[in-house]
Design a protein around this motif. Structure first.
Motif, PDB file in Angstrom:
ATOM      1  N   ALA A  13       8.260  65.935  25.146  1.00  0.00           N
ATOM      2  CA  ALA A  13       7.198  65.943  24.138  1.00  0.00           C
ATOM      3  C   ALA A  13       5.898  65.402  24.730  1.00  0.00           C
ATOM      4  O   ALA A  13       5.913  64.571  25.635  1.00  0.00           O
ATOM      5  CB  ALA A  13       7.615  65.112  22.940  1.00  0.00           C
ATOM      6  N   GLN A  14       4.797  65.848  24.191  1.00  0.00           N
ATOM      7  CA  GLN A  14       3.482  65.474  24.709  1.00  0.00           C
ATOM      8  C   GLN A  14       3.287  63.954  24.756  1.00  0.00           C
ATOM      9  O   GLN A  14       2.763  63.424  25.715  1.00  0.00           O
ATOM     10  CB  GLN A  14       2.387  66.121  23.846  1.00  0.00           C
ATOM     11  N   THR A  15       3.716  63.251  23.729  1.00  0.00           N
ATOM     12  CA  THR A  15       3.500  61.802  23.683  1.00  0.00           C
ATOM     13  C   THR A  15       4.304  61.054  24.733  1.00  0.00           C
ATOM     14  O   THR A  15       3.928  59.962  25.136  1.00  0.00           O
ATOM     15  CB  THR A  15       3.852  61.239  22.297  1.00  0.00           C
ATOM     16  N   ALA A  16       5.396  61.631  25.201  1.00  0.00           N
ATOM     17  CA  ALA A  16       6.245  60.963  26.183  1.00  0.00           C
ATOM     18  C   ALA A  16       5.854  61.276  27.620  1.00  0.00           C
ATOM     19  O   ALA A  16       6.334  60.635  28.541  1.00  0.00           O
ATOM     20  CB  ALA A  16       7.695  61.355  25.952  1.00  0.00           C
ATOM     21  N   LYS A  17       4.966  62.227  27.831  1.00  0.00           N
ATOM     22  CA  LYS A  17       4.638  62.661  29.190  1.00  0.00           C
ATOM     23  C   LYS A  17       4.045  61.550  30.042  1.00  0.00           C
ATOM     24  O   LYS A  17       4.320  61.478  31.235  1.00  0.00           O
ATOM     25  CB  LYS A  17       3.724  63.873  29.161  1.00  0.00           C
ATOM     26  N   VAL A  18       3.262  60.681  29.448  1.00  0.00           N
ATOM     27  CA  VAL A  18       2.670  59.576  30.218  1.00  0.00           C
ATOM     28  C   VAL A  18       3.766  58.643  30.712  1.00  0.00           C
ATOM     29  O   VAL A  18       3.781  58.247  31.881  1.00  0.00           O
ATOM     30  CB  VAL A  18       1.646  58.803  29.360  1.00  0.00           C
ATOM     31  N   GLY A  19       4.703  58.322  29.824  1.00  0.00           N
ATOM     32  CA  GLY A  19       5.800  57.438  30.213  1.00  0.00           C
ATOM     33  C   GLY A  19       6.687  58.045  31.272  1.00  0.00           C
ATOM     34  O   GLY A  19       7.070  57.383  32.240  1.00  0.00           O
ATOM     35  N   VAL A  20       7.021  59.309  31.125  1.00  0.00           N
ATOM     36  CA  VAL A  20       7.867  59.994  32.102  1.00  0.00           C
ATOM     37  C   VAL A  20       7.140  60.094  33.443  1.00  0.00           C
ATOM     38  O   VAL A  20       7.735  59.847  34.501  1.00  0.00           O
ATOM     39  CB  VAL A  20       8.288  61.391  31.602  1.00  0.00           C
ATOM     40  N   ALA A  21       5.876  60.427  33.412  1.00  0.00           N
ATOM     41  CA  ALA A  21       5.102  60.531  34.661  1.00  0.00           C
ATOM     42  C   ALA A  21       5.081  59.182  35.391  1.00  0.00           C
ATOM     43  O   ALA A  21       5.206  59.132  36.615  1.00  0.00           O
ATOM     44  CB  ALA A  21       3.688  61.014  34.372  1.00  0.00           C
ATOM     45  N   HIS A  22       4.943  58.110  34.639  1.00  0.00           N
ATOM     46  CA  HIS A  22       4.945  56.775  35.250  1.00  0.00           C
ATOM     47  C   HIS A  22       6.313  56.464  35.867  1.00  0.00           C
ATOM     48  O   HIS A  22       6.389  55.939  36.978  1.00  0.00           O
ATOM     49  CB  HIS A  22       4.569  55.721  34.208  1.00  0.00           C
ATOM     50  N   LEU A  23       7.378  56.783  35.164  1.00  0.00           N
ATOM     51  CA  LEU A  23       8.717  56.534  35.692  1.00  0.00           C
ATOM     52  C   LEU A  23       8.984  57.340  36.956  1.00  0.00           C
ATOM     53  O   LEU A  23       9.524  56.822  37.935  1.00  0.00           O
ATOM     54  CB  LEU A  23       9.774  56.869  34.629  1.00  0.00           C
ATOM     55  N   VAL A  24       8.589  58.609  36.959  1.00  0.00           N
ATOM     56  CA  VAL A  24       8.794  59.460  38.137  1.00  0.00           C
ATOM     57  C   VAL A  24       7.974  58.944  39.316  1.00  0.00           C
ATOM     58  O   VAL A  24       8.456  58.890  40.447  1.00  0.00           O
ATOM     59  CB  VAL A  24       8.474  60.933  37.829  1.00  0.00           C
ATOM     60  N   ALA A  25       6.750  58.526  39.053  1.00  0.00           N
ATOM     61  CA  ALA A  25       5.913  57.969  40.129  1.00  0.00           C
ATOM     62  C   ALA A  25       6.553  56.709  40.701  1.00  0.00           C
ATOM     63  O   ALA A  25       6.539  56.493  41.922  1.00  0.00           O
ATOM     64  CB  ALA A  25       4.513  57.675  39.606  1.00  0.00           C
ATOM     65  N   SER A  26       7.124  55.888  39.840  1.00  0.00           N
ATOM     66  CA  SER A  26       7.787  54.669  40.307  1.00  0.00           C
ATOM     67  C   SER A  26       9.004  54.992  41.161  1.00  0.00           C
ATOM     68  O   SER A  26       9.244  54.364  42.192  1.00  0.00           O
ATOM     69  CB  SER A  26       8.215  53.812  39.111  1.00  0.00           C
ATOM     70  N   VAL A  27       9.785  55.970  40.739  1.00  0.00           N
ATOM     71  CA  VAL A  27      10.957  56.375  41.514  1.00  0.00           C
ATOM     72  C   VAL A  27      10.524  56.949  42.861  1.00  0.00           C
ATOM     73  O   VAL A  27      11.102  56.624  43.899  1.00  0.00           O
ATOM     74  CB  VAL A  27      11.796  57.399  40.725  1.00  0.00           C
ATOM     75  N   ASN A  28       9.517  57.791  42.867  1.00  0.00           N
ATOM     76  CA  ASN A  28       9.044  58.385  44.118  1.00  0.00           C
ATOM     77  C   ASN A  28       8.506  57.336  45.087  1.00  0.00           C
ATOM     78  O   ASN A  28       8.597  57.501  46.299  1.00  0.00           O
ATOM     79  CB  ASN A  28       7.980  59.443  43.847  1.00  0.00           C
ATOM     80  N   GLU A  56      16.976  54.086  24.983  1.00  0.00           N
ATOM     81  CA  GLU A  56      16.432  52.762  24.653  1.00  0.00           C
ATOM     82  C   GLU A  56      15.010  52.824  24.094  1.00  0.00           C
ATOM     83  O   GLU A  56      14.565  51.883  23.443  1.00  0.00           O
ATOM     84  CB  GLU A  56      16.468  51.851  25.882  1.00  0.00           C
ATOM     85  N   THR A  57      14.287  53.911  24.351  1.00  0.00           N
ATOM     86  CA  THR A  57      12.907  54.024  23.845  1.00  0.00           C
ATOM     87  C   THR A  57      12.784  55.029  22.710  1.00  0.00           C
ATOM     88  O   THR A  57      11.680  55.452  22.374  1.00  0.00           O
ATOM     89  CB  THR A  57      11.945  54.437  24.969  1.00  0.00           C
ATOM     90  N   ALA A  58      13.907  55.405  22.116  1.00  0.00           N
ATOM     91  CA  ALA A  58      13.920  56.379  21.012  1.00  0.00           C
ATOM     92  C   ALA A  58      13.249  57.690  21.416  1.00  0.00           C
ATOM     93  O   ALA A  58      12.479  58.278  20.662  1.00  0.00           O
ATOM     94  CB  ALA A  58      13.269  55.797  19.771  1.00  0.00           C
ATOM     95  N   ALA A  59      13.522  58.145  22.631  1.00  0.00           N
ATOM     96  CA  ALA A  59      13.043  59.409  23.190  1.00  0.00           C
ATOM     97  C   ALA A  59      11.527  59.477  23.348  1.00  0.00           C
ATOM     98  O   ALA A  59      10.968  60.556  23.468  1.00  0.00           O
ATOM     99  CB  ALA A  59      13.552  60.590  22.386  1.00  0.00           C
ATOM    100  N   THR A  60      10.861  58.337  23.370  1.00  0.00           N
ATOM    101  CA  THR A  60       9.404  58.334  23.587  1.00  0.00           C
ATOM    102  C   THR A  60       9.047  58.049  25.029  1.00  0.00           C
ATOM    103  O   THR A  60       7.945  58.343  25.474  1.00  0.00           O
ATOM    104  CB  THR A  60       8.705  57.279  22.713  1.00  0.00           C
ATOM    105  N   TYR A  61       9.950  57.451  25.782  1.00  0.00           N
ATOM    106  CA  TYR A  61       9.743  57.021  27.161  1.00  0.00           C
ATOM    107  C   TYR A  61       8.595  56.017  27.278  1.00  0.00           C
ATOM    108  O   TYR A  61       8.036  55.828  28.347  1.00  0.00           O
ATOM    109  CB  TYR A  61       9.510  58.205  28.091  1.00  0.00           C
ATOM    110  N   LEU A  62       8.241  55.404  26.184  1.00  0.00           N
ATOM    111  CA  LEU A  62       7.170  54.412  26.161  1.00  0.00           C
ATOM    112  C   LEU A  62       7.744  53.073  25.697  1.00  0.00           C
ATOM    113  O   LEU A  62       8.709  53.044  24.945  1.00  0.00           O
ATOM    114  CB  LEU A  62       6.054  54.861  25.216  1.00  0.00           C
ATOM    115  N   PRO A  63       7.146  51.964  26.128  1.00  0.00           N
ATOM    116  CA  PRO A  63       7.649  50.656  25.676  1.00  0.00           C
ATOM    117  C   PRO A  63       7.607  50.539  24.149  1.00  0.00           C
ATOM    118  O   PRO A  63       6.692  51.041  23.509  1.00  0.00           O
ATOM    119  CB  PRO A  63       6.676  49.663  26.299  1.00  0.00           C
ATOM    120  N   ILE A  64       8.602  49.892  23.617  1.00  0.00           N
ATOM    121  CA  ILE A  64       8.658  49.702  22.155  1.00  0.00           C
ATOM    122  C   ILE A  64       8.198  48.298  21.833  1.00  0.00           C
ATOM    123  O   ILE A  64       8.518  47.363  22.490  1.00  0.00           O
ATOM    124  CB  ILE A  64      10.077  49.934  21.639  1.00  0.00           C
TER     125      ILE A  64
END
Length: 64
Positions: A13-28, A56-64
């Protein structure tokens, strides 16, 4: 090992893209993923990691 953010974000989802992008960058950026004995293990560990974060983030990939 590098992961392509665009493939991961296709079904996110659009709102989760920032969180996912951050996680992928951290893994890389983490050299420990390259030290795992096989790429298969790394992919399984990452799948578990992303599934846990999603739950754990209710599918938002953002901090709760």
């Amino acid at each position: 090992m590098q992961f392509d953010v665009t493939k991961i974000l296709q079904s996110t989802a659009q709102t989760a893209k920032v969180g996912v992008a951050h996680l992928v960058a951290s893994v890389n950026a983490d050299p420990l993923w390259d030290s795992l004995p096989s790429q298969d293990i790394a992919i399984r560990q990452l799948a578990y990691f992303f599934a846990t974060v999603r739950h754990e983030t209710a599918a938002t990939y953002l901090p709760i």
